[in-house]
Design a protein around this motif. Structure first.
Motif, PDB file in Angstrom:
ATOM      1  N   SER A 127      -3.475  -0.365  -2.453  1.00  8.33           N
ATOM      2  CA  SER A 127      -4.538  -1.310  -2.296  1.00  8.33           C
ATOM      3  C   SER A 127      -4.072  -2.541  -2.686  1.00  8.33           C
ATOM      4  N   GLN A 128      -3.630  -2.629  -4.186  1.00  7.05           N
ATOM      5  CA  GLN A 128      -3.381  -3.928  -4.856  1.00  7.05           C
ATOM      6  C   GLN A 128      -2.159  -4.537  -4.066  1.00  7.05           C
ATOM      7  N   CYS A 129      -1.181  -4.110  -3.717  1.00  8.01           N
ATOM      8  CA  CYS A 129      -0.102  -4.581  -2.948  1.00  8.01           C
ATOM      9  C   CYS A 129      -0.729  -5.189  -1.902  1.00  8.01           C
ATOM     10  N   SER A 130      -1.512  -4.460  -1.003  1.00 10.45           N
ATOM     11  CA  SER A 130      -2.113  -4.756   0.354  1.00 10.45           C
ATOM     12  C   SER A 130      -3.091  -6.254   0.150  1.00 10.45           C
ATOM     13  N   LEU A 131      -3.771  -6.121  -0.959  1.00 11.96           N
ATOM     14  CA  LEU A 131      -4.555  -7.177  -1.450  1.00 11.96           C
ATOM     15  C   LEU A 131      -3.930  -8.620  -1.722  1.00 11.96           C
ATOM     16  N   ALA A 132      -2.647  -8.340  -2.459  1.00 10.73           N
ATOM     17  CA  ALA A 132      -1.837  -9.457  -2.849  1.00 10.73           C
ATOM     18  C   ALA A 132      -1.161 -10.046  -1.505  1.00 10.73           C
ATOM     19  N   LEU A 133      -0.798  -9.239  -0.605  1.00 14.02           N
ATOM     20  CA  LEU A 133      -0.145  -9.894   0.653  1.00 14.02           C
ATOM     21  C   LEU A 133      -1.214 -10.207   1.642  1.00 14.02           C
ATOM     22  N   ARG A 134      -2.739  -9.997   1.248  1.00 16.09           N
ATOM     23  CA  ARG A 134      -3.643 -10.310   2.367  1.00 16.09           C
ATOM     24  C   ARG A 134      -3.292  -9.612   3.554  1.00 16.09           C
TER      25      ARG A 134
END
Length: 146
Positions: free
Chosen positions: A113-120
Motif C-alpha cells: 500500500s505504501q509503495c502504491s501510494l508513493a507511485l500514485r
C-alpha cells in the motif's frame, strides 16, 4: 553426440488450439488464469505468455517476483499474480513492475500500500487465506477484518 537425455518440443500452434478448446468448454464469461511458473514448467514462459495473451487468457501466475519481472521485461502485458507470499521487502519492486502480490499478513499489505501510494498507482492484491494448511495466509476467522 547430444548429452541431453530429455527435452521438450512445444508446438505453439497446438498450445493455442488447446486454449481455444478450453475457452469453448468453459464459455466466454470465465476468466482463464494460466500458471507459467518455473519457465512455464520448462516450456518457455515468455513464448507461452505471448500465445496466451493472443488467445484471450485473462491473467498469468508466477511463483516469484523475479519470474514476473522477467515476463514484464519480455513484454507481457497481462495481469501477473505472484503466487507465493509477498515479503514486505519486495513491495517496491512488485509495484514498480505492475505485478499483483499475494498478501497474507498486514506487514506485506502495508508495504504494498505504501509503495502504491508513493507511485500514485493503485496496486491490486490477491489475499491469501489459510484454509487449513497452516503454512501462510490470513486465518479464516480473521479474513473479513483483514
Amino acid at each position: 553426440m547430444n548429452s541431453l537425455s530429455a527435452w521438450v518440443e512445444v508446438d505453439l500452434d497446438c498450445f493455442a488450439s488447446n486454449l481455444r478448446l478450453v475457452r469453448r468448454l468453459v464459455g466466454p464469461a470465465v476468466h482463464l488464469h494460466l500458471v507459467v511458473k518455473a519457465d512455464a514448467y520448462g516450456h518457455g514462459a515468455s513464448r507461452i505468455a505471448r500465445v496466451a495473451e493472443d488467445e484471450g487468457v485473462h491473467s498469468l501466475g508466477v511463483a516469484t517476483l523475479d519470474e514476473g519481472a522477467e515476463l514484464r521485461r519480455d513484454g507481457a502485458a497481462l495481469p501477473i499474480i505472484i503466487l507465493s507470499p509477498t515479503l514486505a521487502s519486495e513491495a517496491d519492486r512488485i509495484v514498480a513492475h505492475g505485478l499483483i502480490p499475494t498478501v497474507g499478513n498486514l506487514e506485506a499489505a502495508r508495504a504494498v500500500s505504501q509503495c502504491s501510494l508513493a507511485l500514485r498507482d493503485p496496486t491490486p492484491v490477491h489475499v491469501e487465506i489459510d484454509t487449513g494448511m497452516g503454512r501462510s495466509g490470513v486465518a479464516t476467522g480473521d479474513a473479513s477484518e483483514f
